[in-house]
Design an enzyme around this catalytic site. Structure first.
Site, PDB file in Angstrom:
ATOM      1  N   SER A 189       0.858  -1.188   0.000  1.00 52.57           N
ATOM      2  CA  SER A 189       0.000   0.000   0.000  1.00 52.57           C
ATOM      3  C   SER A 189       0.884   1.224   0.000  1.00 52.57           C
ATOM      4  CB  SER A 189      -0.890   0.001   1.248  1.00 52.57           C
ATOM      5  OG  SER A 189      -1.548   1.245   1.403  1.00 52.57           O
TER       6      SER A 189
ATOM      7  N   TYR B 171      -2.689  -0.739  10.597  1.00 52.92           N
ATOM      8  CA  TYR B 171      -2.694  -1.056   9.167  1.00 52.92           C
ATOM      9  C   TYR B 171      -1.394  -0.602   8.509  1.00 52.92           C
ATOM     10  CZ  TYR B 171      -4.186  -1.021   4.247  1.00 52.92           C
ATOM     11  OH  TYR B 171      -4.280  -1.231   2.888  1.00 52.92           O
TER      12      TYR B 171
END
Length: 679
Positions: A556, A569
């Site tokens: 990501s 996350y």
């Protein structure tokens, strides 16, 4: 009967015969019907023959798969036939016999159908018929089995002369309903479609009864102590451990997809005294050995042998197989023979475990295994009433390296970029993973769709096309046992794995003080630990295969971009990002490339966003959830929203072949987030 009715009746008969594996093997045999139509030019009646064209399968034949030829022009070829030494020239002549647009390309067996004086003709490859055809005293057994109702025709390579031979046999034997073709199969005929079908079935079922009533109890000899089948679970584990090694060996010349079969018929054959002797004789029917090669590789160790010993022995036998195959080619090749196509086995028999078969795609690999099962049945039948005596090696070579067969191979479409590659995609049941699975399959890969939600994975696999293209496996990537089980299913389905995509993930958006230990552990268990477990299992398979491979992490932009309320996350994604670098450094020596993709938030179609992450992130940024994708787009340099297919495109770019010298790379797919630029 109208032209349409004639074709429809032929297709229906073909489908019925082809639907029963006792009647013929996949893509084996052909059928025909003769009739009259009106010539659209002269408006006069013209006699035609409809015959199954080259390629295709009787069980799934449609009218589009029929070649339509003029009977008068086929008959005229007899007068210009240059003789058996030049009979291959007649195949090109069939094109000049086509009626109108002609339909499918005429097959080599067109002469058999056109020249035999019968309105309907079936040529089939039933195991029972080939058992008689390959028995050492097949001619005598045919007479005993059928009397004069079915006549023996000695082996002759398929072609124009064989058509002439069968036509003459029918003229000389008006009482006959068909023939046994030495080393090959059967041909039957009839005045009506129903009569022809009935005659085909009579030959097949009569041969079955003859073999059952006359055959001895143990045609393959006694069971060899220690070579019996392992218990089911132990057998599957052993097969999964051997599959990548065997696939790597079978891919030495050309990459291959694998198929595993541990049916009783295989396990019984590999446990018997005559295994080595019969396997060395090879298959006989041309359809069989064109797909199974001249003979299989047979592991000569009991299933309880240590795994390391079995692997070492397989490698030794593989080297010997390649040398023997090259010698076979050299013995028979002529100056105009096509080049050797590869010396690796298409079938590997492992006593107590099963059979591994290989091909350019899953269907080809599966069919090769099915054909060898046909060959086992043929050998059993022949040995039960006589001894198995297939056509000789020289004849096998003439067919395997036939110029007509080579021309057919050259007409095959160019393979897709990921043909022969097996992809394992975690989180493949929705969102990015689903898009990746679809894209890799579209580019030619076989795909293992792994997901915690097994039903979602099954739905994606079904969309892709079924078990020859994709399978679904339930997989909790945070469980070592579940990951091991998923890879076991993958290698048993396709032989191994080449491309692994670490995509499984979830998202919890909370401020630091609200992030619980459970939140932290869950994020890291699925993404950091899960990627580690999947990559470790993948590396074992890839190293055993010894043919390189790819591992791709869907990380990501959050791996390098510090956003608010995102500590668990973001940290897990950073962990994944560094795994890419660490594994690229460690696995490069094995030819394994490890790369990553860094997407921005993918809202549309995302399972993660749909399960609460979208609402959480929208709240952080103070926008309606329905506008989150547009919000993300506006903060990028390109002002474009990132969709699942954009991430899938990046995965294909990394694994499709053009970046063969790239490893340790992270590819941003974020439409340009300046704060996430890699440094």
């Amino acid at each position: 009967m109208t032209v349409t009715d004639t074709a429809a009746e032929l297709v229906a008969r073909s489908n019925r015969l082809g639907a029963d594996p006792r009647n013929t093997n996949y893509a084996g045999g052909n059928t025909s019907a003769k009739g009259t139509a009106t010539d659209p030019v002269t408006q006069q009646p013209v006699d035609l023959v409809w015959v199954k064209g080259s390629g295709g399968d009787l069980g799934t034949l449609t009218a589009a798969g029929l070649a339509v030829l003029r009977q008068d022009r086929l008959n005229a070829l007899v007068d210009v036939y240059p003789g058996v030494e030049r009979e291959d020239e007649m195949v090109a002549a069939f094109d000049y016999c086509l009626h109108g647009k002609g339909g499918a390309a005429p097959s080599i067996d067109t002469a058999m159908h056109g020249l035999v004086d019968a309105p309907h003709v079936d040529h089939l490859h039933p195991d029972s018929g080939i058992a008689l055809a390959t028995a050492a005293d097949g001619e005598k057994l045919t007479a005993e089995c059928f009397g004069g109702r079915v006549v023996w025709v000695p082996w002759r390579r398929p072609g124009f002369q064989l058509g002439l031979d069968i036509a003459q046999v029918k003229r000389d034997n008006p009482q006959a309903i068909g023939v046994i073709l030495g080393g090959h199969g059967i041909t039957a005929w009839g005045d009506t479609s129903a009569e022809c079908e009935a005659n085909s079935l009579e030959i097949i079922r009569t041969a079955e009864r003859f073999l059952a009533e006359r055959g001895k109890a143990e045609p393959f000899g006694a069971v060899v102590p220690g070579f019996e089948a392992l218990p089911t679970e132990q057998r599957r584990q052993r097969a999964a451990a051997l599959a990548p090694v065997i696939r790597g060996l079978a891919s030495t010349g050309n990459p291959q997809v694998g198929h595993f079969n541990d049916d009783d018929v295989v396990l019984e054959f590999t446990a018997r005294e005559k295994l080595a002797e019969l396997a060395a004789l090879g298959t006989s029917c041309p359809d069989h050995f064109l797909r199974t090669k001249v003979r299989p590789l047979v592991l000569d160790l009991p299933p309880a042998a240590p795994l390391e010993e079995a692997v070492t022995r397989l490698k030794e036998l593989h080297l010997q197989y390649r040398e023997d195959y090259a010698a076979y080619y050299d013995r028979h090749a002529e100056p105009d023979s096509p080049p050797m196509r590869g010396a690796d086995p298409a079938v590997v028999l492992v006593p107590g475990v099963g059979m591994f078969s290989f091909g350019k795609d899953k269907q080809t690999a599966r069919v090769a295994g099915e054909f060898y099962v046909n060959a086992i049945n043929v050998m059993r039948g022949a040995e039960a009433v006589s001894s198995y005596a297939p056509i000789d090696e020289r004849e096998k070579f003439r067919i395997e390296y036939w110029a007509l067969e080579e021309a057919k191979l050259q007409r095959m479409p160019k393979p897709k970029p990921l043909a022969t590659r097996i992809a394992f995609v975690t989180g493949g049941g929705s969102g990015i993973g689903k898009a990746i699975a679809h894209r890799l399959a579209a580019e030619g890969a076989c795909v293992v769709v792994a997901d915690l939600d097994t039903a979602a994975a099954e739905a994606v696999a079904k969309e892709i096309g079924g078990p020859d293209q994709a399978i679904a496996v339930g997989a909790d990537v945070s469980s070592e046992a579940a990951v091991a089980a998923a890879f076991e299913q993958a290698v048993l389905a396709f032989g191994g794995v080449d491309l692994v995509v670490n995509n499984a993930g979830l998202s919890i958006s909370k401020p630091l003080l609200e992030t619980t230990e459970k939140d932290w552990d869950l994020q890291h268990d699925v993404m950091a630990k899960g990627s580690f477990l999947v990559s470790r299992a993948a590396a074992k398979v890839l190293i055993d295969q010894a043919i390189g491979g790819d591992i791709v992490y869907i990380s990501s932009k959050n791996a390098v971009f510090a956003g608010p309320n995102n500590v668990a996350y973001g940290a897990a994604k950073a962990d994944q990002a560094h795994q890419v670098r660490l594994l690229a450094a460690e696995l490069g020596g094995h030819g394994i490339r490890v790369n990553g993709v860094n997407p921005d938030g993918v809202v549309r179609g995302s399972g993660i966003f749909a399960k609460g992450w979208g609402a959480q992130r929208a709240a952080v940024y103070g926008v309606p959830e329905s506008e989150l994708g547009a919000f993300y787009a506006q903060r990028t340099l390109l002002k474009r929203e990132v969709l699942p297919e954009h991430v899938a495109a990046a995965v294909f770019a990394l694994a499709g072949g053009d970046l063969s010298h790239t490893t340790g790379l992270h590819v941003p797919v974020d439409a340009g987030v300046a704060a996430a630029f890699l440094r």
